[in-house]
Design a protein around this motif. Structure first.
Motif, PDB file in Angstrom:
ATOM      1  N   ALA A  54       0.831  -1.204   0.000  1.00 31.75           N
ATOM      2  CA  ALA A  54       0.000   0.000   0.000  1.00 31.75           C
ATOM      3  C   ALA A  54       0.865   1.254   0.000  1.00 31.75           C
ATOM      4  O   ALA A  54       0.513   2.266  -0.571  1.00 31.75           O
ATOM      5  CB  ALA A  54      -0.916  -0.001   1.204  1.00 31.75           C
ATOM      6  N   GLY A  55       2.027   1.182   0.633  1.00 26.16           N
ATOM      7  CA  GLY A  55       2.920   2.341   0.728  1.00 26.16           C
ATOM      8  C   GLY A  55       3.493   2.780  -0.592  1.00 26.16           C
ATOM      9  O   GLY A  55       3.886   3.925  -0.758  1.00 26.16           O
ATOM     10  N   MET A  68       2.126   9.497 -13.646  1.00 27.44           N
ATOM     11  CA  MET A  68       1.748  10.842 -14.087  1.00 27.44           C
ATOM     12  C   MET A  68       2.947  11.525 -14.754  1.00 27.44           C
ATOM     13  O   MET A  68       2.801  12.197 -15.775  1.00 27.44           O
ATOM     14  CB  MET A  68       1.304  11.629 -12.853  1.00 27.44           C
ATOM     15  CG  MET A  68       0.530  12.863 -13.123  1.00 27.44           C
ATOM     16  SD  MET A  68      -0.025  13.515 -11.544  1.00 27.44           S
ATOM     17  CE  MET A  68      -0.262  15.202 -11.962  1.00 27.44           C
ATOM     18  N   TYR A  69       4.126  11.324 -14.158  1.00 26.25           N
ATOM     19  CA  TYR A  69       5.353  11.941 -14.681  1.00 26.25           C
ATOM     20  C   TYR A  69       5.631  11.434 -16.105  1.00 26.25           C
ATOM     21  O   TYR A  69       5.917  12.213 -17.006  1.00 26.25           O
ATOM     22  CB  TYR A  69       6.534  11.624 -13.761  1.00 26.25           C
ATOM     23  CG  TYR A  69       7.785  12.410 -14.091  1.00 26.25           C
ATOM     24  CD1 TYR A  69       8.080  13.600 -13.413  1.00 26.25           C
ATOM     25  CD2 TYR A  69       8.668  11.989 -15.072  1.00 26.25           C
ATOM     26  CE1 TYR A  69       9.213  14.333 -13.722  1.00 26.25           C
ATOM     27  CE2 TYR A  69       9.799  12.720 -15.388  1.00 26.25           C
ATOM     28  CZ  TYR A  69      10.068  13.882 -14.709  1.00 26.25           C
ATOM     29  OH  TYR A  69      11.189  14.615 -15.011  1.00 26.25           O
ATOM     30  N   GLU A  97       1.833   6.257  -8.574  1.00 24.53           N
ATOM     31  CA  GLU A  97       0.901   7.190  -9.213  1.00 24.53           C
ATOM     32  C   GLU A  97       1.665   8.406  -9.738  1.00 24.53           C
ATOM     33  O   GLU A  97       1.413   8.883 -10.838  1.00 24.53           O
ATOM     34  CB  GLU A  97      -0.173   7.615  -8.199  1.00 24.53           C
ATOM     35  CG  GLU A  97      -1.334   8.329  -8.853  1.00 24.53           C
ATOM     36  CD  GLU A  97      -2.329   8.876  -7.862  1.00 24.53           C
ATOM     37  OE1 GLU A  97      -2.262   8.529  -6.681  1.00 24.53           O
ATOM     38  OE2 GLU A  97      -3.164   9.692  -8.302  1.00 24.53           O
ATOM     39  N   TYR A  98       2.609   8.881  -8.928  1.00 30.26           N
ATOM     40  CA  TYR A  98       3.408  10.036  -9.336  1.00 30.26           C
ATOM     41  C   TYR A  98       4.250   9.699 -10.573  1.00 30.26           C
ATOM     42  O   TYR A  98       4.294  10.470 -11.538  1.00 30.26           O
ATOM     43  CB  TYR A  98       4.301  10.499  -8.183  1.00 30.26           C
ATOM     44  CG  TYR A  98       5.298  11.558  -8.593  1.00 30.26           C
ATOM     45  CD1 TYR A  98       4.875  12.826  -8.973  1.00 30.26           C
ATOM     46  CD2 TYR A  98       6.664  11.281  -8.636  1.00 30.26           C
ATOM     47  CE1 TYR A  98       5.778  13.794  -9.380  1.00 30.26           C
ATOM     48  CE2 TYR A  98       7.568  12.239  -9.035  1.00 30.26           C
ATOM     49  CZ  TYR A  98       7.121  13.496  -9.404  1.00 30.26           C
ATOM     50  OH  TYR A  98       8.027  14.446  -9.812  1.00 30.26           O
ATOM     51  N   ASN A 140       3.044  12.766 -18.657  1.00 30.32           N
ATOM     52  CA  ASN A 140       3.234  14.201 -18.897  1.00 30.32           C
ATOM     53  C   ASN A 140       4.503  14.478 -19.669  1.00 30.32           C
ATOM     54  O   ASN A 140       4.539  15.377 -20.506  1.00 30.32           O
ATOM     55  CB  ASN A 140       3.284  14.956 -17.569  1.00 30.32           C
ATOM     56  CG  ASN A 140       1.963  15.582 -17.274  1.00 30.32           C
ATOM     57  OD1 ASN A 140       1.628  16.614 -17.801  1.00 30.32           O
ATOM     58  ND2 ASN A 140       1.186  14.922 -16.461  1.00 30.32           N
ATOM     59  N   MET A 141       5.551  13.706 -19.358  1.00 28.13           N
ATOM     60  CA  MET A 141       6.827  13.892 -20.066  1.00 28.13           C
ATOM     61  C   MET A 141       6.639  13.609 -21.554  1.00 28.13           C
ATOM     62  O   MET A 141       7.056  14.394 -22.406  1.00 28.13           O
ATOM     63  CB  MET A 141       7.881  12.951 -19.463  1.00 28.13           C
ATOM     64  CG  MET A 141       9.248  13.076 -20.078  1.00 28.13           C
ATOM     65  SD  MET A 141      10.411  12.050 -19.153  1.00 28.13           S
ATOM     66  CE  MET A 141      11.831  12.118 -20.243  1.00 28.13           C
ATOM     67  N   SER A 195       1.299   5.562  -3.884  1.00 31.88           N
ATOM     68  CA  SER A 195       1.397   6.988  -4.149  1.00 31.88           C
ATOM     69  C   SER A 195       2.605   7.302  -5.034  1.00 31.88           C
ATOM     70  O   SER A 195       2.513   8.106  -5.958  1.00 31.88           O
ATOM     71  CB  SER A 195       1.451   7.702  -2.814  1.00 31.88           C
ATOM     72  OG  SER A 195       2.167   8.842  -2.870  1.00 31.88           O
ATOM     73  N   THR A 246      16.485  17.593 -14.084  1.00 35.53           N
ATOM     74  CA  THR A 246      15.612  17.930 -12.955  1.00 35.53           C
ATOM     75  C   THR A 246      15.222  16.682 -12.153  1.00 35.53           C
ATOM     76  O   THR A 246      14.801  16.792 -11.020  1.00 35.53           O
ATOM     77  CB  THR A 246      14.316  18.633 -13.428  1.00 35.53           C
ATOM     78  OG1 THR A 246      13.634  17.757 -14.295  1.00 35.53           O
ATOM     79  CG2 THR A 246      14.612  19.936 -14.124  1.00 35.53           C
ATOM     80  N   LYS A 247      15.342  15.508 -12.754  1.00 34.11           N
ATOM     81  CA  LYS A 247      15.009  14.244 -12.061  1.00 34.11           C
ATOM     82  C   LYS A 247      16.142  13.263 -12.335  1.00 34.11           C
ATOM     83  O   LYS A 247      16.051  12.418 -13.222  1.00 34.11           O
ATOM     84  CB  LYS A 247      13.678  13.689 -12.611  1.00 34.11           C
ATOM     85  CG  LYS A 247      12.480  14.162 -11.860  1.00 34.11           C
ATOM     86  CD  LYS A 247      12.293  13.363 -10.606  1.00 34.11           C
ATOM     87  CE  LYS A 247      11.143  13.899  -9.786  1.00 34.11           C
ATOM     88  NZ  LYS A 247      11.175  13.386  -8.419  1.00 34.11           N
TER      89      LYS A 247
END
Lengths: 172, 170
Positions: A31-32, A42-43, A38-39, A46-47, A35, A106-107
């Motif tokens: 469960a941890g 999304m990344y 999901e990020y 979007n990229m 999140s 940036t990442k």
């Protein structure tokens, strides 16, 4: 014999307790990670979308945006983009490397692989090498396996479809 | 008689040894679970924090206050909102900040809310120097005066990074 049976039962109880504890810990840890996943999902989407929508800075309609330039690279491989003096394929590869490089700064812990290839039986050969054309840019090993997030987009032009895929994973 | 007594004592010894063994396991499990519970509570805290950050990021990326299209910011809107922190707080809540930077130049050229400048590349809203946590996301910025030609003015879509953060509560 009876004493042995009692001991066996006790040991079994302890083992069952340990197994249950393990299962509970595993589920809670699972469960941890939701999140973070999901990020990353999304990344990656979007990229991919942001890069495809970006204007290249050239006013030639065949290479105005990144998606135009990729379409030109596959559908008109010999076309030289006005103002750049480069073939669409070379321009597309150069720009892809430049954009992804800037985002990488940036990442720093993300590894990615950008792949563009024709679909639907369309075979495009490189005018210089004669090999089947696939554009692949990134710092991830193409054969890498594991926790990889994949984002897909399609470029549709003149009845042809190009598949654009971005694979993203964390270096840690 | 003596053998029977010895067997009885052996049985008691075995039983006691087993009891001690099980007690040790239970004590170890209690310690292990306490430690694990503490780390889970900390993880839960950081998970709530990152979910909150993700939700703020989505709010910014899809709010018509800032964007022209999904995850495509409008430079005119961003420029107009510079220095209008209170207005943004009404929408996003207190303690949230936004930074947007296009990636064509490395140097940061802040945009002036009183003058439209195509060469500026950095917008910050509600940003102050304080401890914070933030998430970044690749986006686009639509430059309304991207290409000024003799035939007219054309817009331009630039690649950018948005950073949405929340200040740590004191």
């Amino acid at each position: 014999m009876r004493a042995n049976k009692g001991q066996t039962t006790l040991v079994m109880i302890v083992i069952i307790i340990i197994i249950f504890a393990g299962i509970i810990m595993f589920l809670l840890n699972l469960a941890g990670t939701v999140s973070q996943k999901e990020y990353m999902n999304m990344y990656s989407h979007n990229m991919l979308l942001s890069i495809l929508r970006t204007d290249t800075g050239y006013l030639d309609s065949k290479c105005q945006t990144m998606s135009d330039t990729l379409a030109c690279a596959f559908l008109e491989p010999s076309w030289v983009c006005e103002g750049s003096g480069m073939r669409c394929k070379d321009l597309a590869e150069g720009l892809l490397a430049s954009y992804t490089g800037k985002l990488e700064a940036t990442k720093k812990n993300y590894l990615y692989l950008f792949t563009v290839e024709p679909t639907g039986g369309l075979v495009v050969r490189d005018p210089e090498t004669g090999e089947q054309m696939v554009i692949q840019v990134g710092n991830m090993d193409p054969s890498a396996k594991g926790d990889i997030i994949t984002a897909n987009e399609r470029i549709v032009k003149g009845g042809n479809i190009l598949k654009v895929q971005l694979k993203l994973t964390s270096a840690q | 008689m003596k053998t029977k007594k010895l067997a009885g004592q052996m049985g008691i010894m075995e039983y006691m040894l087993m009891t001690v063994f099980i007690m040790v396991i239970i004590v170890m499990l209690v310690f292990f679970f306490s430690g694990w519970q503490i780390s889970q509570t900390q993880m839960q805290g950081s998970r709530v924090k990152s979910e909150n950050l993700l939700s703020n990021l989505k709010n910014v990326m899809y709010s018509p206050l800032f964007i022209r299209d999904d995850s495509m910011f409008d430079d005119a809107k961003l420029t107009a909102l510079q220095g209008k922190c209170e207005k943004v707080k009404e929408v996003l809540g207190a303690d949230v900040f936004i930074e947007v930077k296009t990636l064509e130049k490395v140097a940061e050229i802040p945009c002036d809310p009183h003058r439209y400048d195509i060469n500026c590349n950095y917008w910050s809203i509600c940003r102050r120097d304080a401890p914070h946590s933030a998430l970044v996301m690749p986006v686009n910025v639509y430059r309304n005066m991207g290409n000024v030609l003799a035939s007219g003015i054309l817009g331009r879509v630039d690649l950018a990074i948005v950073k949405v953060g929340v200040y740590e509560s004191q």
